[in-house]
Enzyme design. Structure first.
Site, PDB file in Angstrom:
ATOM      1  N   HIS A 156     100.658  83.561 -14.554  1.00 27.59           N
ATOM      2  CA  HIS A 156     100.887  83.648 -13.509  1.00 27.59           C
ATOM      3  C   HIS A 156     101.953  84.382 -13.398  1.00 27.59           C
ATOM      4  O   HIS A 156     102.939  84.951 -13.594  1.00 27.59           O
ATOM      5  CB  HIS A 156     101.970  81.917 -13.474  1.00 27.59           C
ATOM      6  CG  HIS A 156     100.895  80.728 -13.441  1.00 27.59           C
ATOM      7  ND1 HIS A 156     100.301  80.117 -14.687  1.00 27.59           N
ATOM      8  CD2 HIS A 156      99.907  80.463 -11.742  1.00 27.59           C
ATOM      9  CE1 HIS A 156      98.870  79.422 -14.239  1.00 27.59           C
ATOM     10  NE2 HIS A 156      99.348  79.098 -12.807  1.00 27.59           N
ATOM     11  N   LYS A 160     106.760  81.911 -10.726  1.00 27.51           N
ATOM     12  CA  LYS A 160     106.396  79.832 -11.009  1.00 27.51           C
ATOM     13  C   LYS A 160     108.459  79.591 -11.835  1.00 27.51           C
ATOM     14  O   LYS A 160     108.621  79.836 -13.094  1.00 27.51           O
ATOM     15  CB  LYS A 160     105.416  79.672 -12.286  1.00 27.51           C
ATOM     16  CG  LYS A 160     104.489  78.553 -12.264  1.00 27.51           C
ATOM     17  CD  LYS A 160     103.595  78.895 -12.884  1.00 27.51           C
ATOM     18  CE  LYS A 160     102.581  77.317 -13.268  1.00 27.51           C
ATOM     19  NZ  LYS A 160     103.197  76.980 -11.687  1.00 27.51           N
TER      20      LYS A 160
HETATM   21  P1  NAD Z   1     107.076  77.197  -3.319  1.00 31.68           P
HETATM   22  O1  NAD Z   1     108.593  76.678  -3.660  1.00 31.68           O
HETATM   23  O2  NAD Z   1     106.527  78.093  -2.235  1.00 31.68           O
HETATM   24  O3  NAD Z   1     106.596  75.546  -1.879  1.00 31.68           O
HETATM   25  C1  NAD Z   1     107.966  75.022  -2.210  1.00 31.68           C
HETATM   26  C2  NAD Z   1     108.498  73.588  -1.216  1.00 31.68           C
HETATM   27  O4  NAD Z   1     108.516  72.917  -1.090  1.00 31.68           O
HETATM   28  C3  NAD Z   1     109.039  74.884  -0.651  1.00 31.68           C
HETATM   29  O5  NAD Z   1     108.954  75.275   1.156  1.00 31.68           O
HETATM   30  C4  NAD Z   1     110.251  73.682  -0.900  1.00 31.68           C
HETATM   31  O6  NAD Z   1     111.567  74.198  -0.070  1.00 31.68           O
HETATM   32  C5  NAD Z   1     109.720  72.683  -0.761  1.00 31.68           C
HETATM   33  N1  NAD Z   1     110.902  71.509  -0.937  1.00 31.68           N
HETATM   34  C6  NAD Z   1     111.394  71.695  -2.354  1.00 31.68           C
HETATM   35  N2  NAD Z   1     111.642  70.213  -2.240  1.00 31.68           N
HETATM   36  C7  NAD Z   1     111.541  69.357  -1.747  1.00 31.68           C
HETATM   37  C8  NAD Z   1     111.778  68.309  -1.642  1.00 31.68           C
HETATM   38  N3  NAD Z   1     113.142  67.305  -1.694  1.00 31.68           N
HETATM   39  N4  NAD Z   1     111.502  67.611   0.506  1.00 31.68           N
HETATM   40  C9  NAD Z   1     110.215  68.490  -0.022  1.00 31.68           C
HETATM   41  N5  NAD Z   1     109.464  70.016   0.550  1.00 31.68           N
HETATM   42  C10 NAD Z   1     110.549  69.943  -0.889  1.00 31.68           C
HETATM   43  O7  NAD Z   1     106.318  76.386  -4.230  1.00 31.68           O
HETATM   44  P2  NAD Z   1     104.268  77.044  -4.358  1.00 31.68           P
HETATM   45  O8  NAD Z   1     104.388  77.831  -4.684  1.00 31.68           O
HETATM   46  O9  NAD Z   1     104.100  76.606  -3.159  1.00 31.68           O
HETATM   47  O10 NAD Z   1     104.159  75.553  -5.429  1.00 31.68           O
HETATM   48  C11 NAD Z   1     104.929  74.318  -5.586  1.00 31.68           C
HETATM   49  C12 NAD Z   1     103.889  73.718  -5.586  1.00 31.68           C
HETATM   50  O11 NAD Z   1     102.705  73.449  -6.498  1.00 31.68           O
HETATM   51  C13 NAD Z   1     104.740  73.639  -7.802  1.00 31.68           C
HETATM   52  O12 NAD Z   1     104.572  72.926  -8.532  1.00 31.68           O
HETATM   53  C14 NAD Z   1     103.484  75.014  -8.102  1.00 31.68           C
HETATM   54  O13 NAD Z   1     103.390  74.696  -9.194  1.00 31.68           O
HETATM   55  C15 NAD Z   1     101.741  73.573  -7.420  1.00 31.68           C
HETATM   56  N6  NAD Z   1     101.180  74.309  -6.770  1.00 31.68           N
HETATM   57  C16 NAD Z   1      99.735  73.467  -7.284  1.00 31.68           C
HETATM   58  C17 NAD Z   1      98.413  74.184  -7.583  1.00 31.68           C
HETATM   59  C18 NAD Z   1      96.767  72.864  -7.412  1.00 31.68           C
HETATM   60  O14 NAD Z   1      96.755  73.342  -7.612  1.00 31.68           O
HETATM   61  N7  NAD Z   1      97.297  71.478  -8.240  1.00 31.68           N
HETATM   62  C19 NAD Z   1      97.899  75.440  -6.871  1.00 31.68           C
HETATM   63  C20 NAD Z   1      99.369  76.355  -6.873  1.00 31.68           C
HETATM   64  C21 NAD Z   1     100.658  75.434  -6.783  1.00 31.68           C
END
Ligand code: NAD
Length: 268
Positions: A156, A160
């Site tokens: 990744h 991450k």
């Molecule tokens: P990112 O860091 O770009 O976004 C996360 C967002 O959540 C940020 O804007 C952050 O400010 C917000 N956040 C953090 N704590 C919070 C809270 N208490 N309340 C509200 N918002 C809050 O990360 P990303 O790349 O968008 O990934 C987010 C999550 O999704 C990670 O855990 C990642 O591994 C996961 N993910 C899952 C899949 C899937 O298919 N299931 C795919 C991609 C990413």
């Protein structure tokens, strides 16, 4: 029309989910977008940081206050928040899709608790291809005996935070289940030093972090004469956002309970 809230809306995935929901505006109307207290974008119209246009919805830090106006919440934020989101949705009677990875067993148990009251989709990877990979890896693991070594390698992007990826962990779980063994005893997370010969039945899980890799997973089954490799490479995050919206459409009219993408995609 599904009235949608997105939690983690200012993040990489959140912004894409907003964009894709706008592209599917015949099915979705975004009623709320939530992010963490202190986020500099709080109060901004969501059209200023995403492709979701023609709306006066602004980024807020209070999910609870917007829930009465929503049918489904999609949460891609952080593990502690995702549990809180599920709990608040359970209280408010709102269906929830959790895409966040890195939840520990206790946190998953709390999702199960919430799923007693509302439908919950929880899946570490929402892409169609990876869910097919889950299915195929399970089938192959069932057909081959422990003479076939299993190694899972995931890569990744450098940003991450959790490792190994939720997808790699799920692959390992599926293979362990298919072999009737526990990951606690058979999982081997990385190797270093004089570790000795490989033990029969081990399931190796390895992590690579580099550049802007969206998400690569390879499962190899190898014995002394041959190797089978199953590889999935995500080319863009859009595939996850589209999967999340599929999941939202799937649970909008479901009974309470915990579902995953195998249910959403009819692969069960
Ligand atoms: P990112 O860091 O770009 O976004 C996360 C967002 O959540 C940020 O804007 C952050 O400010 C917000 N956040 C953090 N704590 C919070 C809270 N208490 N309340 C509200 N918002 C809050 O990360 P990303 O790349 O968008 O990934 C987010 C999550 O999704 C990670 O855990 C990642 O591994 C996961 N993910 C899952 C899949 C899937 O298919 N299931 C795919 C991609 C990413």
């Amino acid at each position: 029309m599904i009235r949608l809230a997105v939690c983690g809306a200012a993040g990489r995935m959140g912004r894409l989910i907003l964009a894709m929901a706008y592209a599917q505006r015949g099915h979705f109307e975004v009623r709320a977008a939530v992010d963490v207290p202190g986020n500099p974008l709080l109060g901004s119209p969501i059209g200023s940081f995403s492709e979701y246009k023609n709306t006066d919805v602004r980024l807020t830090d209070s999910l609870k206050s917007v829930l009465p106006d929503c049918d489904v919440v999609i949460d891609f934020s952080a593990s502690e928040q995702s549990v809180k989101t599920a709990q608040e949705c359970a209280q408010a009677g709102v269906a929830v899709v959790i895409g966040t990875t890195g939840l520990n067993a206790g946190q998953v148990a709390l999702l199960d608790e919430a799923a007693k009251s509302v439908p919950v989709v929880y899946a570490p990877n929402m892409s169609v291809g990876v869910n097919l990979l889950f299915k195929l890896a399970g089938m192959i693991a069932q057909m081959l005996d422990e003479d076939y070594d299993v190694e899972i390698v995931e890569a990744h992007h450098r940003f991450k935070k959790d490792a190994p990826s939720g997808t790699a962990c799920r692959l390992a779980e599926i293979i362990a289940q298919a072999r009737g063994v526990s990951l606690e005893t058979h999982g081997n997370y990385g190797r270093k030093g004089m570790v000795g010969e490989r033990k029969a039945g081990e399931i190796g899980i390895h992590t690579v972090r580099m550049g802007n890799v969206v998400g690569d997973h390879t499962v190899t089954f190898a014995n002394l004469g041959e190797r089978i490799e199953l590889t999935h490479k995500a080319q863009s995050r859009e595939t996850f956002a589209l999967g999340a919206l599929k999941a939202a459409r799937f649970i909008a009219d479901k009974k309470s309970g915990r579902y995953d993408m195998q249910d959403v995609l009819g692969l069960r």
